[in-house]
Design a protein around this motif. Structure first.
Motif, PDB file in Angstrom:
ATOM      1  N   MET A 179     -15.821 -28.790   3.694  1.00  8.53           N
ATOM      2  CA  MET A 179     -16.392 -28.994   5.026  1.00  8.53           C
ATOM      3  C   MET A 179     -17.889 -29.193   4.894  1.00  8.53           C
ATOM      4  SD  MET A 179     -16.065 -26.494   8.345  1.00  8.53           S
ATOM      5  CE  MET A 179     -16.984 -25.173   7.532  1.00  8.53           C
ATOM      6  N   MET A 180     -18.314 -30.424   4.723  1.00  8.38           N
ATOM      7  CA  MET A 180     -19.716 -30.735   4.494  1.00  8.38           C
ATOM      8  C   MET A 180     -20.468 -30.891   5.801  1.00  8.38           C
ATOM      9  SD  MET A 180     -19.582 -33.458   1.360  1.00  8.38           S
ATOM     10  CE  MET A 180     -18.867 -33.036  -0.196  1.00  8.38           C
ATOM     11  N   MET A 181     -21.734 -30.490   5.782  1.00  9.67           N
ATOM     12  CA  MET A 181     -22.612 -30.674   6.926  1.00  9.67           C
ATOM     13  C   MET A 181     -23.951 -31.125   6.378  1.00  9.67           C
ATOM     14  SD  MET A 181     -21.518 -27.251   9.031  1.00  9.67           S
ATOM     15  CE  MET A 181     -21.523 -26.279   7.527  1.00  9.67           C
ATOM     16  N   VAL A 182     -24.284 -32.398   6.524  1.00  2.99           N
ATOM     17  CA  VAL A 182     -25.451 -32.975   5.871  1.00  2.99           C
ATOM     18  C   VAL A 182     -26.435 -33.465   6.915  1.00  2.99           C
ATOM     19  CG1 VAL A 182     -26.259 -34.656   4.190  1.00  2.99           C
ATOM     20  CG2 VAL A 182     -23.973 -33.677   3.968  1.00  2.99           C
ATOM     21  N   PRO A 183     -27.490 -32.684   7.227  1.00  7.87           N
ATOM     22  CA  PRO A 183     -28.452 -33.098   8.235  1.00  7.87           C
ATOM     23  C   PRO A 183     -29.499 -34.032   7.680  1.00  7.87           C
ATOM     24  CG  PRO A 183     -29.022 -30.921   7.432  1.00  7.87           C
ATOM     25  CD  PRO A 183     -27.746 -31.319   6.730  1.00  7.87           C
ATOM     26  N   VAL A 184     -30.076 -34.822   8.549  1.00  8.14           N
ATOM     27  CA  VAL A 184     -31.215 -35.668   8.231  1.00  8.14           C
ATOM     28  C   VAL A 184     -32.308 -35.339   9.233  1.00  8.14           C
ATOM     29  CG1 VAL A 184     -32.057 -38.026   8.019  1.00  8.14           C
ATOM     30  CG2 VAL A 184     -29.701 -37.501   7.413  1.00  8.14           C
ATOM     31  N   LEU A 185     -33.498 -34.992   8.787  1.00  5.28           N
ATOM     32  CA  LEU A 185     -34.562 -34.612   9.696  1.00  5.28           C
ATOM     33  C   LEU A 185     -34.971 -35.775  10.568  1.00  5.28           C
ATOM     34  CD1 LEU A 185     -36.806 -32.339   7.460  1.00  5.28           C
ATOM     35  CD2 LEU A 185     -35.111 -31.666   9.152  1.00  5.28           C
ATOM     36  N   GLN A 191     -19.974 -46.671   4.221  1.00  2.36           N
ATOM     37  CA  GLN A 191     -20.038 -45.568   5.173  1.00  2.36           C
ATOM     38  C   GLN A 191     -18.846 -44.614   5.096  1.00  2.36           C
ATOM     39  OE1 GLN A 191     -21.740 -46.984   9.169  1.00  2.36           O
ATOM     40  NE2 GLN A 191     -20.707 -48.826   8.398  1.00  2.36           N
ATOM     41  N   LEU A 192     -17.643 -45.152   5.011  1.00  2.33           N
ATOM     42  CA  LEU A 192     -16.460 -44.304   5.038  1.00  2.33           C
ATOM     43  C   LEU A 192     -16.431 -43.347   3.855  1.00  2.33           C
ATOM     44  CD1 LEU A 192     -13.694 -46.846   6.128  1.00  2.33           C
ATOM     45  CD2 LEU A 192     -14.972 -45.234   7.540  1.00  2.33           C
ATOM     46  N   GLY A 193     -16.216 -42.082   4.133  1.00  2.01           N
ATOM     47  CA  GLY A 193     -16.145 -41.067   3.090  1.00  2.01           C
ATOM     48  C   GLY A 193     -17.482 -40.568   2.590  1.00  2.01           C
ATOM     49  N   GLN A 194     -18.566 -41.139   3.084  1.00  2.00           N
ATOM     50  CA  GLN A 194     -19.890 -40.672   2.651  1.00  2.00           C
ATOM     51  C   GLN A 194     -20.138 -39.252   3.167  1.00  2.00           C
ATOM     52  OE1 GLN A 194     -21.976 -42.281   0.547  1.00  2.00           O
ATOM     53  NE2 GLN A 194     -20.315 -43.775   0.370  1.00  2.00           N
ATOM     54  N   PRO A 195     -20.776 -38.404   2.358  1.00  2.00           N
ATOM     55  CA  PRO A 195     -20.931 -37.001   2.748  1.00  2.00           C
ATOM     56  C   PRO A 195     -21.764 -36.777   3.996  1.00  2.00           C
ATOM     57  CG  PRO A 195     -22.232 -37.507   0.789  1.00  2.00           C
ATOM     58  CD  PRO A 195     -21.345 -38.682   1.030  1.00  2.00           C
ATOM     59  N   TRP A 196     -22.559 -37.783   4.398  1.00  2.00           N
ATOM     60  CA  TRP A 196     -23.374 -37.631   5.596  1.00  2.00           C
ATOM     61  C   TRP A 196     -22.651 -38.080   6.871  1.00  2.00           C
ATOM     62  CZ3 TRP A 196     -23.369 -42.560   7.304  1.00  2.00           C
ATOM     63  CH2 TRP A 196     -23.351 -43.592   6.345  1.00  2.00           C
ATOM     64  N   MET A 197     -21.490 -38.699   6.739  1.00  2.00           N
ATOM     65  CA  MET A 197     -20.825 -39.272   7.899  1.00  2.00           C
ATOM     66  C   MET A 197     -20.139 -38.189   8.737  1.00  2.00           C
ATOM     67  SD  MET A 197     -20.193 -41.754   9.874  1.00  2.00           S
ATOM     68  CE  MET A 197     -20.831 -43.147   8.935  1.00  2.00           C
ATOM     69  N   ALA A 219     -11.271 -40.717  10.156  1.00  2.00           N
ATOM     70  CA  ALA A 219     -12.014 -39.455  10.174  1.00  2.00           C
ATOM     71  C   ALA A 219     -13.126 -39.417   9.131  1.00  2.00           C
ATOM     72  CB  ALA A 219     -11.065 -38.290   9.937  1.00  2.00           C
ATOM     73  N   PRO A 220     -14.269 -38.838   9.481  1.00  2.00           N
ATOM     74  CA  PRO A 220     -15.346 -38.614   8.508  1.00  2.00           C
ATOM     75  C   PRO A 220     -15.141 -37.281   7.788  1.00  2.00           C
ATOM     76  CG  PRO A 220     -16.088 -37.870  10.641  1.00  2.00           C
ATOM     77  CD  PRO A 220     -14.667 -38.387  10.833  1.00  2.00           C
ATOM     78  N   PRO A 221     -15.854 -37.060   6.698  1.00  2.00           N
ATOM     79  CA  PRO A 221     -15.666 -35.809   5.959  1.00  2.00           C
ATOM     80  C   PRO A 221     -16.520 -34.640   6.451  1.00  2.00           C
ATOM     81  CG  PRO A 221     -17.127 -37.243   4.736  1.00  2.00           C
ATOM     82  CD  PRO A 221     -16.689 -38.024   5.950  1.00  2.00           C
ATOM     83  N   SER A 222     -17.534 -34.905   7.264  1.00  2.00           N
ATOM     84  CA  SER A 222     -18.532 -33.881   7.558  1.00  2.00           C
ATOM     85  C   SER A 222     -18.573 -33.501   9.029  1.00  2.00           C
ATOM     86  CB  SER A 222     -19.912 -34.358   7.100  1.00  2.00           C
ATOM     87  OG  SER A 222     -19.929 -34.563   5.699  1.00  2.00           O
TER      88      SER A 222
END
Length: 252
Positions: free
Chosen positions: A1-7, A46-52, A79-82
């Motif tokens: 369950m990834m959660m990848v923020p971008v400032l 885009q698909l499957g990228q950890p930030w999606m 569905a995205p991964p994150s």
């Protein structure tokens, strides 16, 4: 369950690629920006990228039927991964870089995923409405709709803030934003997009059965708020509009 923020440095500094289409491009929570899916960028990038964090929407074209399975989370809804982390009671803002249509309601929904949003069937989960905006003033044909007030023509993004009910029990959820445009006689246009949320907090509330709906199934194609002609004499004399999908759940 990834959660990848971008400032989020500045919304004005975001890439111009979003200006070419009219869907939900990004999300912000506080000062953190989460990139959504872009149909103008190759899917393989885009698909499957950890930030999606957003489900795939292939085109800016609308959904035309309330019975279309893609009315839940658009086409194809991969569905995205994150997940976007957010605390109940916090605000999430949907970012649109271009929105053309001025007439019709806007709604935001949540659906609980259980252990994993990536494996749920978006047509089988139960959605509940947490926000809505419709006719603000005037008549159906010439009045001011929230959708019109939401528009921006100065190059700045259109921002749609929604509050997660503070009493909601924590868990993994999907959030669904839908714009329903009714500017063409009896030809409604649905524009849904969905993203994944990891909602935290100490709340224990969850909506009762009467708030829970499925897509498709939530709307009746003969609903006069959906199968509507706003250009009739009657519409010119009508100063109220019932937003489809039942009541909003506030957590109370």
């Amino acid at each position: 369950m990834m959660m990848v923020p971008v400032l989020l440095a500045s919304l004005a500094a975001l890439p111009e690629l979003g200006f070419a289409h009219g869907g939900l491009s990004n999300y912000t929570v506080g000062d953190t920006w989460y990139r959504g899916y872009d149909p103008d960028t190759p899917a393989e990038a885009q698909l499957g990228q950890p930030w999606m964090i957003q489900r795939q929407w292939r085109t800016i074209d609308p959904i035309f039927s309330v019975d279309d399975p893609f009315i839940a989370c658009n086409d194809p809804g991969t569905a995205p991964p994150s997940y976007i982390p957010i605390e109940a009671g916090g605000n999430i803002t949907a970012v649109y870089y271009w929105w053309l249509h001025p007439v019709g309601p806007m709604t935001a929904w949540l659906a609980a995923c259980g252990d994993d949003c990536t494996t749920v069937d978006v047509n089988q989960v139960e959605w509940f409405k947490i926000w809505e905006g419709g006719l603000l003033e005037g008549n159906l044909a010439e009045g001011l709709w929230y959708q019109k007030e939401f528009q921006r023509w100065d190059g700045s993004p259109a921002l749609w803030p929604v509050t997660i009910p503070s009493a909601l029990r924590p868990g993994l959820y999907m959030i669904r934003h839908e714009i329903l445009s009714i500017h063409i006689e009896k030809k409604p246009q649905f524009y849904p997009e969905c993203a994944h949320l990891n909602i935290t907090g100490s709340g224990k509330a969850y909506p009762m059965k009467e708030y829970l709906l499925k897509f498709p199934g939530a709307y009746d194609k003969h609903d006069p708020s959906i199968e509507i002609d706003i250009y009739t004499e009657e519409a010119m004399e009508t100063f109220n509009y019932t937003i489809p999908g039942g009541p909003v759940w506030t957590g109370a």
